[in-house]
Write an enzyme that holds these catalytic residues in place. Structure first.
Site, short mmCIF file in Angstrom:
data_model
loop_
_atom_site.label_atom_id
_atom_site.label_comp_id
_atom_site.label_asym_id
_atom_site.label_seq_id
_atom_site.Cartn_x
_atom_site.Cartn_y
_atom_site.Cartn_z
N TYR A 1 20.84 8.88 1.19
CA TYR A 1 22.27 9.18 1.28
C TYR A 1 22.64 9.96 0.02
O TYR A 1 21.80 10.58 -0.62
CB TYR A 1 23.03 7.85 1.43
CG TYR A 1 24.52 7.95 1.68
CD1 TYR A 1 25.03 8.87 2.59
CD2 TYR A 1 25.40 7.11 1.02
CE1 TYR A 1 26.40 8.95 2.83
CE2 TYR A 1 26.77 7.17 1.25
CZ TYR A 1 27.27 8.10 2.15
OH TYR A 1 28.61 8.18 2.38
N ASN B 1 31.28 3.72 -3.32
CA ASN B 1 30.53 4.35 -2.25
C ASN B 1 31.06 3.93 -0.88
O ASN B 1 31.30 2.75 -0.64
CB ASN B 1 29.04 3.95 -2.37
CG ASN B 1 28.12 4.85 -1.60
OD1 ASN B 1 28.41 5.20 -0.47
ND2 ASN B 1 27.02 5.22 -2.22
N GLU C 1 31.94 12.92 10.63
CA GLU C 1 31.47 13.05 9.26
C GLU C 1 31.46 14.52 8.82
O GLU C 1 30.92 15.38 9.51
CB GLU C 1 30.05 12.48 9.15
CG GLU C 1 29.45 12.49 7.77
CD GLU C 1 30.12 11.49 6.85
OE1 GLU C 1 30.06 11.69 5.62
OE2 GLU C 1 30.71 10.50 7.35
N ASP C 2 32.06 14.78 7.68
CA ASP C 2 32.00 16.08 7.01
C ASP C 2 32.51 17.23 7.88
O ASP C 2 31.87 18.29 7.96
CB ASP C 2 30.58 16.35 6.51
CG ASP C 2 30.28 15.54 5.25
OD1 ASP C 2 31.20 14.93 4.71
OD2 ASP C 2 29.12 15.53 4.81
N ASP D 1 35.00 8.96 8.64
CA ASP D 1 34.67 8.26 7.39
C ASP D 1 35.24 8.97 6.18
O ASP D 1 35.64 8.34 5.21
CB ASP D 1 33.16 8.12 7.26
CG ASP D 1 32.78 7.28 6.05
OD1 ASP D 1 33.31 6.17 5.92
OD2 ASP D 1 31.96 7.74 5.23
N ASP D 2 35.29 10.31 6.20
CA ASP D 2 35.82 11.04 5.05
C ASP D 2 37.30 10.73 4.84
O ASP D 2 37.75 10.64 3.70
CB ASP D 2 35.65 12.55 5.26
CG ASP D 2 34.20 12.93 5.48
OD1 ASP D 2 33.39 12.67 4.60
OD2 ASP D 2 33.89 13.46 6.56
N ARG E 1 6.68 8.18 11.41
CA ARG E 1 5.53 7.53 12.07
C ARG E 1 5.71 6.03 12.33
O ARG E 1 5.04 5.48 13.19
CB ARG E 1 4.25 7.77 11.27
CG ARG E 1 4.22 7.16 9.88
CD ARG E 1 2.90 7.46 9.17
NE ARG E 1 2.82 6.82 7.86
CZ ARG E 1 3.18 7.38 6.73
NH1 ARG E 1 3.66 8.62 6.75
NH2 ARG E 1 3.06 6.74 5.59
N ALA F 1 39.95 14.05 2.27
CA ALA F 1 39.72 12.77 1.59
C ALA F 1 40.94 12.39 0.75
O ALA F 1 41.40 11.24 0.78
CB ALA F 1 38.47 12.87 0.71
N ASN G 1 31.67 13.85 -4.45
CA ASN G 1 30.22 13.91 -4.27
C ASN G 1 29.80 15.35 -4.01
O ASN G 1 30.59 16.16 -3.56
CB ASN G 1 29.81 13.04 -3.07
CG ASN G 1 29.91 11.56 -3.36
OD1 ASN G 1 29.49 11.10 -4.40
ND2 ASN G 1 30.49 10.81 -2.43
N LYS H 1 23.50 8.80 7.12
CA LYS H 1 24.51 7.78 7.39
C LYS H 1 23.96 6.71 8.33
O LYS H 1 24.18 5.51 8.14
CB LYS H 1 25.74 8.41 8.03
CG LYS H 1 26.63 9.16 7.06
CD LYS H 1 27.64 8.23 6.41
CE LYS H 1 28.61 9.01 5.53
NZ LYS H 1 29.67 8.18 4.97
N ARG I 1 31.77 21.05 6.15
CA ARG I 1 32.12 20.66 4.78
C ARG I 1 31.21 19.51 4.38
O ARG I 1 31.63 18.37 4.30
CB ARG I 1 33.59 20.24 4.69
CG ARG I 1 34.10 20.07 3.26
CD ARG I 1 35.30 19.15 3.20
NE ARG I 1 35.01 17.81 3.67
CZ ARG I 1 34.45 16.84 2.94
NH1 ARG I 1 34.10 17.08 1.69
NH2 ARG I 1 34.23 15.63 3.44
N ARG J 1 0.83 -1.21 0.00
CA ARG J 1 0.00 0.00 0.00
C ARG J 1 0.86 1.25 0.00
O ARG J 1 0.59 2.21 -0.73
CB ARG J 1 -0.92 -0.03 1.24
CG ARG J 1 -1.78 1.20 1.43
CD ARG J 1 -2.78 0.98 2.56
NE ARG J 1 -3.45 2.21 2.91
CZ ARG J 1 -3.05 3.02 3.90
NH1 ARG J 1 -1.98 2.70 4.62
NH2 ARG J 1 -3.71 4.12 4.17
#
Length: 622
Positions: A142, A508, A284-285, A307-308, A121, A347, A463, A213, A195, A87
């Site tokens: 993502y 990725n 991150e970033d 992670d970067d 929800r 990076a 990216n 993430k 960033r 649905r």
């Protein structure tokens, strides 16, 4: 519940331990299969329907409706989860256009808005939909769509998700952290929004990347969604447009810097690890200026990684090793590759350091090998080729600065352009981490035709999509079919005619960071070592079959992400055990981990991954 696959035989004692892992949980923890252990809740009636952690919507059985005072608050037809999803998917396809805010609201953002409403929800159903359609919806939750979300976050904000620690909260964070309702948190993704992807300083809007993430940690790694926490550290923004926007949700002040900045991040780290000593924090970033500094500041004390820097590096290493395999050569030949890197931010430097260590390990893992490995890299930034003649050179880039006399012999100089470097070096690999869309111009790609490699590789890793250094169509149209192409954001394969396909591999980070996080969690390692990261990258590199690699496929389909994550997590656990870092998880202690075979470790990982199944709910007065 069947604990074993037909291919794996475990000892009876291990079976009992795995059973305890599957069924363990109190209060808010989910079980992997409904009925194994009821979930105790301290609310009922409308409070249950308004809580996305426990809401099942029309899937509540009649006995649960009576038990939780829900009879009459829902339509009478009890709908099984598969029909709920059917649905929802029908509504999603119908509403995609209607959900748009006008011509400027692209279809991907419309999908994000609809999925986000479901997330608000009913979390179980949201993750069921995401996992079942991961290839279609990973680019929505993502990159690249999350970039659009972050750019428009003030307008899209409807209900809070995660926590915000700001510069104005200094001195209060130790108490603030107890405002989060979960007694156990396994994974935090934190950003300061400085960033975001390649979009620059987005301030408090960066919370969107932390949320995205963690959606993938749940979908890919099976981290329990009730035990994840997205965090924004708001120290201000230097984005003048946001500072002048009255609707901006963050601190309208310029960013803190120096010791004031460090004091905020230090206080945050102390607070979260005081309340949740076993949590894993992924940074991150963060802008390059702070990414390396914070990584070195915390990585030997806390369970954290960036992670970067480290995740991007791991995926790039896996791709680079895959490119060697695609040339029909063994991975041990990697130290012979000539690599031109465009981009010297966090990076780019992270990839350079990881690639150099990988080469050195293959050359004997000593100082001489480490020193000689750097000669395989030529680094180009916005000012051109980086050499020892560069003034005010970034200390992180200094190890890769080329010798001026050597460059003179190659016909290069300080500041040589990218096309000049490619012409003279004739590299095996052209690796882009510049965040400059179109940097690999027709002239640059034409220069790569003279590569000494039988099958040169192009990695356009920046990216989001608009920042990719080139598209696969551009690369294949200029260089022909005998290349390897990978990108950071998703692109479609290219039809080359005559039944030939130019494969676009998406390098990725989601191939690695879920497995790194899950493997660290289940190993109980107190830190995340270089060896654990290397093990993750090498397992990803070896995941593809020889037949796939020869076809130019060096990264797997996103549809296999849960299987990939299991394998990567198992490799991380195995390395943690070998390095004597593993302390165990729950009732699987370090000694038990050491006794597990490779297949048993994979099974251990699989049994500890959360699955989106509705638990049986039982009300108990608080």
């Amino acid at each position: 519940m069947a604990i074993l696959s037909k291919h794996v035989r475990l000892s009876s004692s291990l079976i009992q331990r795995l059973k305890r892992h599957v069924t363990a949980g109190v209060h808010r923890s989910f079980t992997t299969i409904e009925g194994h252990r009821p979930t105790i809740v301290h609310k009922r009636s409308l409070d249950i329907l308004h809580d996305p952690w426990f809401n099942k919507g029309t899937a509540f059985s009649m006995t649960e409706r009576d038990r939780l005072d829900l009879r009459g608050l829902l339509p009478p037809n009890v709908m099984p989860p598969n029909l709920q999803i059917e649905r929802f998917m029908a509504d999603l396809k119908r509403l995609e256009v209607q959900a748009r805010d006008g011509p400027s609201d692209p279809n991907a953002l419309a999908k994000w808005r609809i999925l986000n409403r479901l997330h608000d929800r009913n979390e179980t159903m949201y993750y069921k939909v995401l996992i079942a359609n991961i290839e279609e919806y990973a680019p929505i939750v993502y990159t690249p769509t999350v970039g659009l979300v972050c750019q428009n976050y003030s307008g899209l904000f409807r209900r809070p998700r995660g926590m915000y620690f700001s510069a104005e909260d200094r001195g209060e964070m130790m108490s603030m952290v107890y405002n989060w309702p979960a007694e156990q948190v396994d994974m935090i993704v934190v950003t300061d929004g400085s960033r975001v992807l390649g979009l620059g300083d987005l301030g408090v809007h960066g919370i969107g990347i932390a949320i995205g993430k963690l959606d993938l940690y749940v979908a890919a790694a099976g981290i329990n969604p009730q035990r994840v926490l997205p965090v924004m550290i708001d120290v201000g923004t230097n984005n003048e447009k946001l500072l002048k926007d009255p609707l901006y949700l963050g601190l309208q002040q310029h960013r803190l810097d120096g010791d004031d900045y460090l004091a905020v991040v230090d206080e945050f780290m102390e607070a979260v690890f005081t309340r949740w000593p076993h949590v894993i924090v992924q940074f991150e970033d963060f802008q390059s200026k702070w990414a390396f500094k914070l990584l070195q500041r915390y990585r030997h004390t806390y369970r954290m990684f960036n992670d970067d820097v480290q995740g991007t590096a791991g995926v790039a290493i896996a791709g680079l090793l895959g490119a060697v395999r695609a040339q029909g050569r063994p991975m041990i030949d990697f130290p012979k590759q000539k690599i031109v890197v465009a981009g010297a931010g966090s990076a780019g430097i992270g990839v350079l350091n990881a690639a150099r260590k990988t080469m050195a390990r293959m050359l004997g893992n000593n100082e001489i090998a480490f020193e000689s490995a750097k000669s395989q890299f030529w680094v180009v930034d916005a000012k051109g080729l980086i050499t020892e003649g560069r003034e005010n050179i970034d200390p992180d880039a200094l190890p890769f600065a080329r010798n001026l006399k050597e460059m003179d012999r190659q016909g290069l100089r300080e500041g040589s352009s990218l096309v000049e470097v490619v012409k003279q070096v004739k590299p095996d690999v052209l690796l882009g981490l510049s965040a400059v869309g179109g940097l690999f111009s027709k002239e640059v790609l034409e220069a790569l035709k003279d590569s000494t490699s039988t099958r040169p590789a192009i990695f356009a890793m920046s990216n989001p999509t608009k920042n990719a250094e080139c598209t696969p169509e551009e690369a294949f149209s200029i260089l022909g079919e005998n290349i390897i192409f990978a990108s950071g954001s998703p692109f479609s394969d290219v039809d080359l005619g005559n039944g030939h396909i130019g494969h676009c591999n998406q390098g990725n980070n989601m191939y690695l960071f879920p497995g790194i996080g899950l493997g660290t969690l289940l190993s109980g390692s107190r830190v995340i070592s270089d060896g654990m990261l290397q093990a993750a990258a090498e397992r990803l590199a070896a995941y593809m079959s020889d037949e796939e690699v020869i076809q130019g496929i060096i990264f797997p389909s996103i549809s296999r992400i849960r299987d990939i994550t299991q394998e990567v997590a198992a490799a991380v656990i195995k390395e943690a055990v070998e390095e004597d870092l593993a302390e165990g998880h729950n009732d699987m202690d370090a000694r038990d981990l050491r006794k597990l075979t490779k297949d048993e470790i994979v099974e251990y990982v699989k049994q500890n991954m959360w699955n989106p199944e509705y638990p049986t709910l039982v009300y108990k007065q608080d």
